[in-house]
Structure formats: C-alpha cells, structure tokens
Enzyme design. Structure first.
Site, mmCIF file in Angstrom:
data_model
loop_
_atom_site.group_PDB
_atom_site.id
_atom_site.type_symbol
_atom_site.label_atom_id
_atom_site.label_comp_id
_atom_site.label_asym_id
_atom_site.label_seq_id
_atom_site.Cartn_x
_atom_site.Cartn_y
_atom_site.Cartn_z
ATOM 1 N N LYS A 22 -28.206 29.741 1.488
ATOM 2 C CA LYS A 22 -28.067 31.194 1.638
ATOM 3 C C LYS A 22 -26.712 31.563 2.244
ATOM 4 O O LYS A 22 -26.011 32.432 1.737
ATOM 5 C CB LYS A 22 -29.192 31.735 2.536
ATOM 6 N N ASN A 23 -26.344 30.892 3.320
ATOM 7 C CA ASN A 23 -25.119 31.304 4.013
ATOM 8 C C ASN A 23 -23.856 31.015 3.201
ATOM 9 O O ASN A 23 -22.854 31.714 3.342
ATOM 10 C CB ASN A 23 -25.035 30.659 5.399
ATOM 11 N N CYS A 117 -27.762 41.983 16.665
ATOM 12 C CA CYS A 117 -29.035 41.639 16.062
ATOM 13 C C CYS A 117 -29.909 40.964 17.096
ATOM 14 O O CYS A 117 -29.470 40.705 18.210
ATOM 15 C CB CYS A 117 -28.841 40.821 14.808
ATOM 16 N N ARG A 122 -23.215 40.041 18.562
ATOM 17 C CA ARG A 122 -22.453 39.210 17.628
ATOM 18 C C ARG A 122 -21.128 39.900 17.312
ATOM 19 O O ARG A 122 -20.974 40.548 16.283
ATOM 20 C CB ARG A 122 -23.287 38.933 16.373
ATOM 21 N N ILE A 124 -17.108 40.653 16.292
ATOM 22 C CA ILE A 124 -16.294 40.154 15.179
ATOM 23 C C ILE A 124 -14.808 40.103 15.578
ATOM 24 O O ILE A 124 -13.923 40.201 14.741
ATOM 25 C CB ILE A 124 -16.487 40.975 13.879
ATOM 26 N N ASP A 305 -29.399 27.399 13.979
ATOM 27 C CA ASP A 305 -30.398 27.897 13.031
ATOM 28 C C ASP A 305 -31.617 26.974 12.914
ATOM 29 O O ASP A 305 -32.583 27.308 12.229
ATOM 30 C CB ASP A 305 -29.770 28.108 11.645
ATOM 31 N N ARG A 397 -35.851 36.860 4.088
ATOM 32 C CA ARG A 397 -34.387 37.008 4.026
ATOM 33 C C ARG A 397 -33.723 35.693 3.634
ATOM 34 O O ARG A 397 -32.636 35.696 3.058
ATOM 35 C CB ARG A 397 -33.829 37.407 5.409
HETATM 36 C C1 UD1 Z 1 -23.210 32.098 10.847
HETATM 37 C C2 UD1 Z 1 -24.508 32.026 10.089
HETATM 38 C C3 UD1 Z 1 -25.692 32.010 11.052
HETATM 39 C C4 UD1 Z 1 -25.532 30.889 12.067
HETATM 40 C C5 UD1 Z 1 -24.171 30.963 12.741
HETATM 41 C C6 UD1 Z 1 -23.882 29.777 13.639
HETATM 42 C C7 UD1 Z 1 -23.912 33.189 8.074
HETATM 43 C C8 UD1 Z 1 -24.071 34.418 7.251
HETATM 44 N N1 UD1 Z 1 -24.588 33.179 9.229
HETATM 45 O O1 UD1 Z 1 -23.232 33.332 11.570
HETATM 46 O O2 UD1 Z 1 -26.874 31.813 10.286
HETATM 47 O O3 UD1 Z 1 -26.526 31.041 13.060
HETATM 48 O O4 UD1 Z 1 -23.125 30.994 11.744
HETATM 49 O O5 UD1 Z 1 -23.959 28.604 12.916
HETATM 50 O O6 UD1 Z 1 -23.271 32.226 7.684
HETATM 51 N N2 UD1 Z 1 -18.299 35.020 17.816
HETATM 52 C C9 UD1 Z 1 -17.415 35.758 18.562
HETATM 53 N N3 UD1 Z 1 -16.486 36.504 17.901
HETATM 54 C C10 UD1 Z 1 -16.397 36.530 16.545
HETATM 55 C C11 UD1 Z 1 -17.300 35.768 15.797
HETATM 56 C C12 UD1 Z 1 -18.261 35.016 16.456
HETATM 57 O O7 UD1 Z 1 -17.455 35.760 19.781
HETATM 58 O O8 UD1 Z 1 -15.525 37.218 16.013
HETATM 59 C C13 UD1 Z 1 -19.315 34.203 18.503
HETATM 60 C C14 UD1 Z 1 -20.734 34.593 18.161
HETATM 61 O O9 UD1 Z 1 -21.203 35.648 18.959
HETATM 62 C C15 UD1 Z 1 -21.479 33.306 18.406
HETATM 63 C C16 UD1 Z 1 -20.458 32.230 17.984
HETATM 64 O O10 UD1 Z 1 -19.188 32.880 18.022
HETATM 65 O O11 UD1 Z 1 -21.701 33.157 19.786
HETATM 66 C C17 UD1 Z 1 -20.682 31.662 16.607
HETATM 67 O O12 UD1 Z 1 -20.817 32.719 15.692
HETATM 68 P P1 UD1 Z 1 -20.429 32.565 14.148
HETATM 69 O O13 UD1 Z 1 -20.209 31.122 13.818
HETATM 70 O O14 UD1 Z 1 -19.355 33.524 13.824
HETATM 71 O O15 UD1 Z 1 -21.764 33.029 13.466
HETATM 72 P P2 UD1 Z 1 -21.907 33.918 12.193
HETATM 73 O O16 UD1 Z 1 -20.781 33.646 11.238
HETATM 74 O O17 UD1 Z 1 -22.187 35.320 12.559
#
Ligand code: UD1
Length: 430
Positions: A22-23, A117, A122, A124, A305, A397
């Site tokens: 999925k991801n 969420c 979370r 960006i 996950d 989902r």
């Molecule tokens: C992706 C996966 C999700 C999985 C996660 C970690 C997808 C669609 N989702 O989520 O299922 O649980 O990786 O393996 O692929 N962070 C920041 N700033 C940012 C981005 C992230 O601080 O700009 C932090 C997040 O809050 C979290 C950590 O970094 O603590 C890892 O997040 P990230 O790897 O970005 O997760 P997602 O891409 O959202």
C-alpha cells in the site's frame, strides 16, 4: 457501520498470498504525474487508501483506467490545474505525495495539509525543507500547502529526521530538477527502493536508494512505464503474527523475505519456527510464547507499523515484555481495547510494559487506526468465543480482503452491518 465478527480460538493454517505494498502504491500512483505518457501499474492493492488516491488523480484531471482489480493505467497529460481539493484526501496522510509530484512536474502545487492523526502529530517540516532547498516557495493558506517554483535546482539536503514520506517526496520533486540533488539521512524502507526503481523505469537517474544517501541527477523528461509494485511487508508481517498468536502454521507467499528480517527475528525470539523460502515464509506458532523486548526503528529496524500486532502477541506471552515506540508519539491507543479483553499492559509515554496473560476473553472492541485495528482482529482470533471489532473502515484502508484471506486460513470471521446479522453469525457458529 460495518463490523468484523469472529469466533476465535482455532489455529490458522495454510497459505496466503500477500498483496502489493500500500505505502509503495501511494507514492507510485502520485509519481505518475511526472510524465505525460501512459503509466501502467500492476500489483496495486485494492484497498481504501489506494482507491482514494486514484479518485484524487481523476479529480485532478488524470485519466485512470482500471484494467483489472490490481492493475491500473494512468495518464496525467491532461492535468492543467495543480490545485487539488478533495475531502477524502484531507483525511489521508499520503496526500502529501501530490505536493512533490505536482511541484516536480508543474512547478506548483496546492494540496490540503495532511492532518494530524490518531497515531500522533505528523509534521511535514522535512518535506518542506527539501522543497525549499530545491528553490520552491512554500506557504500554508486556508489549510492548504501552496508550493511554487520558477525553477527547481538540485541541492544537498540532510534530513533532520529519517522520514519515509519526505524522502519519497523530495525524490519526486528532484527527478526533473536541474542538476544534482543529494538526500542525506534518507529513509531506507523497501518502498523507497520501489519508488526509485519506478522513477528510474521512467528514465529518472536515482542512485543509492536503500542506503542513507540518495543521489539524483535531474533529467529533462520522464517517459511512460510498466511497473509492478513490491509485496506488502506489513500485510505479510500481520499474517505471520496471526500464525503465531493462534498457534497455527501459515505460509505467507509472494513476498520478499529480506524485507521481513526484523519481524522474522522477533518471531523466532518468542519461540516461533520461521522457515524462509525464496519468495515465501512459513511461520509455525509456539505452544508457549516467550516474552521479548522491542523498539520500533526506521528500516531495517522493527517497523512501527508492526508494533500493535507484536504487542498483541506479547500480551499472551509467558512473562514480561517491554515495547518502546520510537517513531510516533501516540501509538498505544489500542491498548485500552486489549485491556478490555483481559490484557495486562501498562503504558508510560512511549513505552508499554506487557505482562503476559494466558488468554484473551472475547469482547466488543473498536479499531482506533489501521494497524491497531488489524492487531485487535488478531486478538479476536486468539480469544475463545465471539469478538466484534468496530470501525473496520480503518482496517480496510490497508488490508485487501482481510476477512477473506483469514477465512481461507480457517478463521471463522465475517463482516456484519447490523445487530441482526451479528446474531445470525453467532447462531450459525454456535
Ligand atoms: C510512512 C508510512 C507509515 C509508517 C511510517 C514510518 C506511508 C504512506 N506511510 O509514514 O505507514 O508508519 O512511514 O515507517 O508510507 N517527521 C517529522 N517531520 C517530517 C516528516 C516526518 O518530524 O517532515 C517525523 C514523524 O512525525 C515521525 C517520523 O518522522 O515521528 C517518521 O515519519 P515518516 O517516516 O515521515 O512517516 P510517514 O511518511 O508519514
């Protein structure tokens, strides 16, 4: 509202085919924006998240043709407007992939800000840091991320935090940029490699995916491709835990065993027999589940996950385990539901102390999010009696035909939409 209803207590046995990741699919679908030519994607899981992503592509003006259940052809040459406003998309974290893809191709993007969420805040900021380094101006207006660039020029970007989403997003924004981009402290998850392979199959020049330094040499144009998505590592891990928790014997097929190493190692540690084949893994659950300590980490560490599924398994172990969640700040909400099934778990911040019990008692419980929802189904399958899981939309989902695949392994499980149907199920299974 649909519910899963199951009569647990039976070992799961047999073989299960794992669907596409999925991801990976979420990034790859958005990545189709980067070319005007046809993109043919195979092994797309037919789950709610990918379907929302495909709908959002249509909203943007792309042509999306579903060739069969798991194959789509996308052509985005008719996209004129880089603004996207889709209510469903607002609920989905992966909407952020539209920013990287639209910015990379059209030099502008207006996308709903992905919300927080249930598993924690979370941000960006690392995505934004990457886009800015490439020359984009980013601001937030009315809940939308607005990105614009006259030109995108490659740069060196060192991520402060290992982020799957930021790594993929920066790759998408950089493939068509001028010059060379280097992403340091990049995420190494299997779907990062899949995304890079997909973009390279369209003519991109990305090297180093799967290591923590990714080098991208910008190209002028990407062309169409035919691409097949890798198997879903988390779906596979969930079924491996299902074998363990029901003391069953399940072979997960159509997977890449290398991607499963951290999960396989933990399952062996708790007493499972894990047998690896070229593209399958067989897990035989132990009579007694041993306790173990776990810390979630970026790949190749133990995946966040898989944390709810393994914690649920450890709740039935013969001793005390400690689970540390180091990626997200609020990922133990499901523990309250497990406690309602008799679990003895204490959560302090991002640490769960899990004292094993002999068995779960069946209950009516509620899925708080996708992976935790799947974990609660595993608990229900291990409990001797009838368990109902509410809010299964979360589970849908990310799991293709979850109940069907479990039923094929011998589980007594169904979806019901009313109390009457639930009663009928209970009468039938006795
Ligand atoms: C992706 C996966 C999700 C999985 C996660 C970690 C997808 C669609 N989702 O989520 O299922 O649980 O990786 O393996 O692929 N962070 C920041 N700033 C940012 C981005 C992230 O601080 O700009 C932090 C997040 O809050 C979290 C950590 O970094 O603590 C890892 O997040 P990230 O790897 O970005 O997760 P997602 O891409 O959202």
């Amino acid at each position: 509202m649909s519910q899963y209803i199951m009569k647990g207590g039976l070992p799961l046995t047999g073989e299960v085919n794992i669907s596409g990741a999925k991801n990976a699919a979420l990034g790859i679908i958005a990545g189709a924006i980067l070319t005007d030519e046809d993109v043919h994607i195979d092994n797309v899981p037919d789950v709610r998240d990918t379907n929302i992503m495909l709908e959002a592509m249509k909203e943007l003006g792309a042509s999306v043709e579903r060739i069969d259940r798991n194959t789509v052809r996308i052509n985005t040459s008719s996209i004129r407007n880089a603004a996207i406003d889709d209510d469903y998309l607002r609920m989905m974290r992966a909407s952020y992939y539209f920013i990287g893809a639209l910015l990379g191709k059209h030099h502008e993007a207006e996308v709903p800000l992905p919300g927080g969420c249930v598993i924690g805040s979370r941000p960006i900021d690392q995505h934004v840091k990457g886009f800015r380094a490439l020359g984009a101006k980013i601001h937030i207006e009315n809940g939308n991320v607005i990105a614009k660039a006259d030109r995108l020029v490659g740069d060196e970007i060192y991520l402060d935090k290992v982020s799957v989403g930021a790594t993929i997003n920066i790759m998408m924004a950089a493939v068509l940029a001028e010059g060379r981009t280097i992403i340091g402290n990049a995420a190494k998850e299997p779907h990062i490699v899949d995304m890079a392979n997909f973009l390279n199959s369209m003519g991109a020049n990305i090297r180093g995916a799967g290591t923590d330094v990714i080098r991208i040499k910008g190209v002028n144009k990407l062309h169409g491709t035919e691409y097949s998505i890798i198997p879903d590592q988390i779906e596979a891990g969930t079924f491996m835990c299902a074998a363990a928790i029901t003391k069953g014997d399940v072979t997960v097929k159509n997977i890449i065993p290398k991607h499963m190493e951290s999960v396989s190692a933990k399952l062996e540690e708790v007493g499972c027999t894990v047998i690896e084949y070229d593209d399958a893994i067989r897990v035989i659950g132990p009579e007694v589940i041993k306790p173990a300590n776990i810390m979630t980490l970026p790949y190749p560490g133990f995946p966040t996950d898989m944390q709810p599924q393994i914690t649920t398994l450890l709740a039935l172990s013969s001793g005390t385990s400690m689970v540390v969640e180091s990626i997200f700040d609020s990922r133990f909400k499901y523990v309250d539901e497990l406690i309602r099934m008799g679990a003895d778990i204490r959560v302090e911040g991002n640490i769960a102390v899990v004292n094993g019990i002999n068995e779960f008692s069946p209950a009516q419980i509620t899925a708080p999010d996708l992976r935790a929802g799947a974990a609660l189904v595993l608990a229900g399958l291990a409990a001797d009696g009838i368990t109902i899981v509410n809010e299964i939309e979360f589970i849908q989902r990310g799991y293709e035909h979850f109940e069907k695949k479990l039923a094929e392994l011998g589980a007594t499980i169904d979806i019901v939409d009313s109390e009457r149907e639930a009663k009928k199920f209970a009468m039938k299974v006795g």
